[in-house]
Design an enzyme around this catalytic site. Structure first.
Site: not given
Ligand code: NAP
Length: 353
Positions: A173-174, A170
């Protein structure tokens, strides 16, 4: 006492089902999933996959940009409501709005995973994980399953070894983590997800290598073109990832990726601080333990055309858990609405009140 409708899952399908079920006065209970590290790593936290994306550009009604300005210019003056504010919608915002909309109509929510179901008898039974406040046994007259799907990995031991230490599925997200800033990164895949991840990562990375096993992308043309025009992205065509390289020291993590060309079997080690898998999805159906009919890819089978019925009377399915074809927020929400209507009509036909 039995719940009338229990909805398992909290993506667009779950909330659309909840909104419709609540407005039909069925007082739905949504089991939205647990907030655990295991769910974070697996990509199965409450609110689902859409909550792992940034701007949502294709959900009708939420154009990208300044929503207030759009509404002002896009709607005829006599119909303009001046109180609009804000910008285009992000995935997490859209989900929070859906969740709020469901609770506004009386939906109740518990933040647990369902770990076991018994659909062999009616009322249906479900058991949740223990969590901080203890596990619960829940009975329901009708169940809507909307547990979605999660991102796949290639299955390399080195992916597991460096998960949370440079390996991710992701980018949104990261990708902004300091460890990835101004460093080369690798993305694997050739679908829209891979295009999205690679493009997004160019905001942070010095360079993105996109590794794809064929010589053409599966992704839509617009997203492929965006990648091909991006000077920060280098596509490694006809290539596979053999190994993620690195050091277990959390300050180091991923240091590179070994890539093999399928054309000439040449192996090269690309230096990289991160590796992002974007190779499709697996439906979240393990907790059903074979009690519903599944496809060979483990998606729930809709047993009647144009309906959300499953192989068990009174159990309905909506969203990506039953759809490996469209897989869009709007189609998930659409089938969530259908499942609520199907459940409502099924309960009425059986005289369950
Ligand atoms: P996908 O379309 O199934 O693409 C998966 C990609 O991963 C394919 O290119 C596939 O290669 C590759 N792949 C699969 N297994 C592999 C393996 N073991 N080794 C190497 N490569 C492998 O999945 P997706 O990209 O996640 O997209 C899913 C759906 O969501 C699609 O309908 C897509 O349009 C939609 N989506 C839309 C957006 C958007 O509009 N913003 C963003 C993301 C996703 P092959 O091509 O060789 O099979």
């Amino acid at each position: 006492m039995s719940e009338r409708v229990v909805i398992i899952g909290s993506g667009p399908a779950g909330w659309a089902a909840a909104i419709y079920a609540a407005r039909a006065n069925l007082k739905p209970l949504v089991i939205e999933g647990a907030i655990t590290e295991a769910n974070r790593i697996q990509g199965t936290l409450p609110l689902g996959q859409l909550a792992l994306t940034s701007e949502v550009e294709n959900y009708p009604g939420f154009p990208t940009g300044d929503l207030a300005a759009y509404v002002k210019t896009g709607v005829s003056p006599e119909r303009y409501l001046p109180e609009h504010t804000g910008h285009g919608i992000t995935g997490p915002e859209l989900l929070e709005l859906m969740r709020q909309q469901a609770t506004n109509f009386g939906t109740r929510i518990i933040t647990h995973d369902v770990v076991d179901v018994d659909f062999s008898k009616h009322p249906f039974k479900m058991k949740t994980d223990d969590g901080a406040d203890g596990g619960q046994e829940i009975e329901a007259l009708a169940v809507i399953i909307a547990t979605g799907a999660r991102a796949n990995y290639l299955g390399l031991p080195s992916e597991d070894r460096f998960k949370n230490n440079g390996v991710s599925a992701c980018a949104v997200c990261d990708g902004a983590l300091p460890r990835f800033r101004n460093k080369p990164l690798v993305v694997v895949g050739g679908g829209d997800s891979a295009m999205e991840e690679a493009t997004y990562l160019t905001h942070f990375a010095s360079q993105v290598y996109l590794v794809h096993r064929r010589d053409s992308f599966r992704a839509s043309k617009i997203m492929s073109d965006r990648v091909l025009a991006n000077p920060k992205i280098t596509v490694k065509w006809n290539s596979v990832v053999e190994e993620v390289l690195g050091d277990d020291n959390p300050r180091v993590g991923v240091t590179g990726v070994r890539i093999k060309s399928l054309k000439d079997n040449q192996v090269e080690e690309v230096p990289a601080a991160g590796y992002f898998a974007a190779i499709g999805h697996t439906p979240n159906t393990d907790f059903l333990k074979g009690q519903l009919k599944l496809t060979d890819k483990k998606y729930i089978v809709w047993t009647t055309p144009q309906r959300t019925y499953t192989s068990i009377d009174g159990v309905f399915a909506s969203g990506d858990v039953a759809d490996d074809y469209y897989r869009q927020a709007i189609t998930a929400a659409g089938t969530g609405c259908m499942a609520a209507l199907d459940a409502e009509r099924w309960l009425a036909a059986k005289n369950f009140h």
